[in-house]
Design a protein around this motif. Structure first.
Motif, mmCIF file in Angstrom:
data_model
loop_
_atom_site.group_PDB
_atom_site.id
_atom_site.type_symbol
_atom_site.label_atom_id
_atom_site.label_comp_id
_atom_site.label_asym_id
_atom_site.label_seq_id
_atom_site.Cartn_x
_atom_site.Cartn_y
_atom_site.Cartn_z
ATOM 1 N N ALA A 248 45.733 -18.392 10.104
ATOM 2 C CA ALA A 248 44.814 -17.936 11.144
ATOM 3 C C ALA A 248 44.248 -16.560 10.814
ATOM 4 O O ALA A 248 43.053 -16.298 11.030
ATOM 5 N N GLN A 249 45.083 -15.677 10.273
ATOM 6 C CA GLN A 249 44.593 -14.339 9.912
ATOM 7 C C GLN A 249 43.616 -14.423 8.756
ATOM 8 O O GLN A 249 42.576 -13.744 8.761
ATOM 9 N N ALA A 250 43.935 -15.240 7.758
ATOM 10 C CA ALA A 250 43.014 -15.396 6.626
ATOM 11 C C ALA A 250 41.707 -16.004 7.085
ATOM 12 O O ALA A 250 40.622 -15.594 6.633
ATOM 13 N N ALA A 251 41.783 -16.969 7.994
ATOM 14 C CA ALA A 251 40.578 -17.621 8.495
ATOM 15 C C ALA A 251 39.692 -16.649 9.250
ATOM 16 O O ALA A 251 38.461 -16.722 9.180
ATOM 17 N N ALA A 252 40.314 -15.740 9.986
ATOM 18 C CA ALA A 252 39.537 -14.777 10.772
ATOM 19 C C ALA A 252 38.737 -13.845 9.873
ATOM 20 O O ALA A 252 37.671 -13.336 10.271
ATOM 21 N N ASN A 253 39.228 -13.606 8.670
ATOM 22 C CA ASN A 253 38.554 -12.693 7.746
ATOM 23 C C ASN A 253 37.683 -13.416 6.720
ATOM 24 O O ASN A 253 37.139 -12.787 5.812
#
Length: 1021
Positions: A248-253
């Motif tokens: 989720a964090q990678a997707a947000a960036n």
């Protein structure tokens, strides 16, 4: 009490009426046709189309639409009505392929469809939406959002979550002191990222996808110094993680510029395969794409197929399986796990992508559950070489060209500057390594030969290949199949009649069907079984599924690719035949060589034929055997000069002018036998090509249907948007291959270096060459590219042996090959032996002047059966009648199979163009059987003497003079026919008229003529 019971029943009715499948108020008869009013009564939760009349009857298609919308599928997902709705209904098993969807829908039909629709309804209304498998396949229930946007992309607004990871590999190929990182683009349905289920992955490993350069020539980027290949295998310490991130964090960036950007070198957006696997995304699979070492966004050197390239791609599978670390970027050392992954990976893709997955299968990596390689390479040696010879007309080196072309790091100038000098020298080194062996197998090729690790294979395979593929040739699929057989792992073959194409081809927006089912659906069943555990029988596919060689609508299945059965095409000719490489004198070039060489014998080719007496299915690789010697050849009036293929390989060599048989000066210290310039009897050349092909030829004046390529592909009829993708995706065009009307079809071809007589089918057997000596024979076997092809009864199979093939070699110094005709044969593998009569029926004798026991009896019956000649009347042969010169030459011509003379000029003024003997006499003159009685006359009506016919036969045989003499007192040693008579006696063609006389000047009778021809032909079998 009654009131409370009644109230309870009414409440129960109300509850049941809103449950899926509830149906109380309904027509009295299940065969009654439904109206929209009936539908509203039966299922009040089903939406009635705006404007529909209550009394309007529903068709099956109308019912399908109502039910699919009721399940919760959106109109965007469902696509266009009625075609896309009906395609989904068929995919689910709601209706069959032959359902009449325009017919009125009965209550019974509706009930059956509703029962199927309930399953989809339940899946879409579950607490956690997970992949839905119906009818043995994953169904397109997941919504889709494109990632092909340059700016403004946000995973917060996307149904498909996209981001990049950088997987740490095992080696430092670019020598920067750090283990290489390879970039992978990840696409996952949102439901999997949110934890609803663990997704299986479709993985494509393909260097082209990140962007290619505008040329395959490195040009000024090619270095000039040697490079230590062992440096690529250095292994510095692994990185130390500095933290971790969630998906989720990678997707947000995530930034779409990492996977969607303009490449001016190609004039297109990359990643080119970003949307190629959307079919699987909407069905719940994840999709991962990786360009690998040396491509844009990754570290390392692009090495074109090496074990290092495969190992880096393997690291991505290990990450998906939970066995390896990946990072969110190339510098922060923040790790990221594939927390959405089931750990099960399947691979597919065409050409380079088909190649890498086979290489990965031979590593035995955990997590790789199955592969579906399409037009993939098993041994890179076979891609540009064959049995010791390079099959490129331009250079004996190729790896450095494709490596450069796929070197995506060059597209980022700042990044490429960090490796430019080292990488240029690496390319130079592998170029020189290939040139040093000039088409022979070597260590360079062994590191790119995945068949060597066949024992490691663990995952099943469905191998797909086009039988008309001349890019990645058909031997590659055969080598893959053999590797799987060696490993004892389940393998299937799917063989179609197109060329270098995937049956579902996103770049061309087309798909064709496999025996009535879309190719995507075939793969869907395969992956659903091996990645998701669906018991659909995919593992029980036939060992071989193959499209018919003449009719695209027909598919055949076979229990095995292997066959122990074969038929042999034998030479049928005596003596020897010499062919040369002087194509230019015959006007033969890359555009017409197929037509010219399939007409009959030429100066550059020899043809051997066999009639086909029953339909025969050829299955596998044809082995062409022969013994031959080689010599240089000076073509009449041929210009000399220019760059020959006999140039020494050196750093100064201009590759743009490279010819095909270089001196291999640098090979002298490698254990390879090479010719020496100071040996006068040696042919100081390497890489002299000999070629062979098997041809299906129609009866004269007839044509038949076959699939021939135009350019790179077989012609097709396209139905726009006719191939359904599902999930609201744009449909592909439905493609149907078009067969052409042809008079011949080249079934298979093969090529070999005359300096490598020991080269066999296995790539590694082409590692040793010999020095060729003038007049010294070697035994050769050319293995033609495998095929699965039906030859029809009444056709002719022709084996053609020729020097080099136009487009696959170039020579400025000609050469010639002398074939021992008696040694020539082709062993043709067949699925079943053709049916033949257990005992041939003896030929009936129609002639009253030919008695059983006559010395001419067998010869005359043979001549009639083989259409060499008929009688002078229906029941009279004319045994003792004299023969003219024209008649004798015509007998010889027919006995040779009446070869075409094409546009050959008639040299004789006394032979009319309209004469029935014209072609026979022109053929005899062109082959050196006769020179005429003078420069411009043949004297066709003069009687033919016994000395003349024996001379004709001797010349036709192509044999050398015999050393033994004869006891004939009437044949002087200096007679024009002395050598011919001696040959005829030595070969049992004649014994003379007495023990001491031959009667060379006596008229040759019809009985004698056919007997001499019969004996000469029998001696050559």
């Amino acid at each position: 009490m009654k009131r409370r019971l009644l109230a309870l029943l009414m409440s129960l009715v109300m509850i049941l009426s809103v449950l899926p499948g509830a149906a109380f108020a309904e027509p009295a008869d299940s065969s009654d046709v439904l109206t929209y009013a009936d539908l509203a009564d039966i299922d009040s939760s089903i939406t009635i189309p705006d404007g529909a009349s209550a009394s309007e009857e529903l068709s099956v298609a109308d019912a399908v639409r109502a039910l699919l919308l009721w399940t919760g599928m959106s109109e965007k997902q469902l696509g266009t009505f009625p075609a896309d709705y009906l395609a989904l209904a068929r995919s689910m098993g709601m209706i069959s392929a032959d359902t009449d969807t325009d017919a009125a829908c009965t209550l019974d039909a509706y009930r059956q469809m509703k029962a199927v629709a309930n399953t989809m309804y339940d899946a879409l209304h579950a607490d956690k939406v997970q992949p839905l498998y119906m009818n043995g396949m994953a169904q397109p229930i997941f919504p889709y959002t494109t990632g092909s946007v340059e700016t403004g992309y946000s995973n917060a607004d996307s149904d498909i979550i996209r981001y990049c990871v950088y997987v740490e590999t095992n080696y430092d190929t670019d020598d920067d002191g750090k283990l290489d990182l390879v970039k992978a683009v990840v696409q996952v349905p949102r439901a999997a990222v949110e934890g609803n289920y663990k997704a299986a992955t479709i993985y494509e490993a393909r260097p082209y996808i990140t962007g290619c350069n505008d040329s395959m020539s490195p040009g000024e980027n090619l270095g000039s110094e040697s490079y230590d290949i062992s440096k690529l295998y250095s292994q510095p310490a692994a990185r130390t993680p500095a933290g971790s991130a969630t998906t989720a964090q990678a997707a947000a960036n995530a930034n779409s510029a990492d996977w969607y950007y303009w490449n001016p070198s190609e004039g297109m957006y990359d990643y080119e395969d970003l949307e190629w696997y959307d079919y699987y995304l909407v069905r719940g699979f994840a999709v991962v794409e990786c360009g690998g070492l040396g491509t844009k966004g990754s570290d390392g050197f692009e090495t074109c197929g090496t074990d290092l390239e495969i190992d880096a791609f393997k690291c991505v599978i290990e990450w998906l399986h939970g066995d390896r670390v990946a990072y969110t970027d190339k510098t922060s050392n923040i790790t990221i796990a594939a927390d959405w992954s089931s750990g099960k990976v399947g691979m597919t893709g065409r050409s380079y992508a088909g190649t890498t997955q086979f290489g990965l299968a031979t590593t035995g990596v955990a997590g790789l559950e199955t592969i579906v390689p399409v037009a993939g390479i098993a041994s890179w040696y076979e891609y540009t070489n064959s049995q010791g010879i390079s099959t490129s007309a331009w250079s004996a080196s190729y790896s450095e060209m494709l490596a450069w072309y796929c070197n995506g790091r060059y597209l980022d100038p700042a990044d490429y500057a960090t490796i430019a000098e080292k990488y240029g020298n690496y390319l130079y080194q592998i170029q020189q390594d290939q040139l040093a062996t000039n088409g022979d197998y070597s260590k360079h090729w062994a590191t790119r030969d995945y068949t060597l690790d066949a024992e490691n294979i663990k995952c099943p395979a469905l191998i797909v290949h086009g039988l008309n593929d001349d890019n990645v040739r058909t031997k590659e699929f055969d080598l893959m199949y053999q590797a799987y057989q060696k490993a004892g792992v389940n393998v299937k073959l799917l063989l179609h009649q197109d060329a270098h194409l995937t049956p579902s081809y996103p770049a061309g927006n087309l798909e064709f069907y496999i025996d009535g089912e879309s190719y995507n659906n075939v793969l869907n069943r395969w992956f659903s079984h091996y990645l998701c555990g669906v018991e659909n029988g995919a593992e029980n596919m036939a060992a071989v599924t193959a499209q018919d060689s003449h009719d695209a609508s027909v598919w055949h299945t076979y229990d095995s690719w292997d066959t122990a059965k074969s038929v042999t095409l034998s030479s049928g000719k005596a003596g020897s035949t010499t062919i040369n490489s002087d194509y230019s004198s015959l006007g033969i070039n890359s555009r017409n060589w197929r037509d010219k060489l399939t007409e009959g014998d030429t100066a550059v080719s020899a043809m051997y034929t066999m009639p086909v007496k029953a339909d025969t299915v050829i299955k596998g690789s044809v082995a062409v055997n022969f013994s031959a010697s080689v010599d240089n050849y000076d073509a009449p009036n041929a210009p000399r000069g220019g760059v020959d293929h006999d140039n020494a390989v050196s750093p100064e060599l201009d590759l743009s002018a490279l010819d095909h048989d270089n001196y291999v000066a640098s090979a002298a210290g490698s254990g390879v036998t090479v010719s020496l310039p100071d040996a006068a009897d040696l042919i100081d050349r390497d890489a002299l090509m000999v070629s062979a092909m098997l041809v299906d030829i129609a009866p004269e004046g007839k044509t038949f249907k076959a699939f021939n390529t135009e350019g790179s592909y077989v012609p097709k009829d396209l139905t726009e948007n006719g191939a359904w993708m599902g999930g609201g995706l744009s449909n592909y065009d439905y493609a149907q291959l078009k067969a052409s009307d042809v008079s011949y079809k080249i079934i298979a071809r093969g090529w070999m270096d005359l300096c490598n007589p020991g080269a066999g089918y296995n790539s590694a057997s082409a590692d040793t060459k010999v020095a060729l000596k003038v007049g010294e024979n070697h035994d050769y076997t050319i293995y033609l590219q495998p095929n699965l092809y039906t030859v029809e009864e009444g056709h002719t199979l022709a084996l053609v042996i020729y020097t080099y093939e136009q487009g696959k070699a170039r020579y400025s110094q000609n050469y010639q090959i002398t074939l021992d005709n008696g040694s020539v044969n082709a062993v043709i593998p067949v699925d079943q032996l053709p049916a033949v009569d257990p005992e041939p029926t003896p030929a009936e004798n129609p002639f009253k002047d030919v008695k059983s026991g006559s010395p001419y009896y067998d010869a005359i019956l043979w001549a009639v059966e083989n259409k060499v000649t008929n009688g002078i009347t229906a029941d009279t042969f004319g045994v003792n009648d004299g023969c003219t010169r024209a008649q004798i030459v015509t007998f010889l011509y027919r006995a040779a199979g009446s070869p075409s003379v094409g546009s050959l000029k008639n040299p004789f003024t006394d032979v009319k163009e309209s004469s029935v003997y014209r072609d026979a006499i022109v053929w005899a003159a062109s082959t050196g059987i006769t020179n005429g009685t003078a420069a411009e006359t043949f004297d066709p009506n003069a009687v033919c003497t016994r000395g003349q016919i024996v001379t004709f036969l001797f010349r036709a045989s192509g044999d050398d003079k015999v050393t033994s003499g004869t006891d004939f007192t009437d044949v002087a040693a200096d007679s024009y026919c002395a050598d011919a008579v001696a040959w005829a006696v030595a070969n049992g063609v004649t014994k003379g008229t007495t023990a001491t006389t031959f009667a060379p000047n006596a008229t040759c009778t019809r009985g004698q003529a056919v007997t001499l021809i019969y004996r000469a032909s029998s001696a050559s079998v």
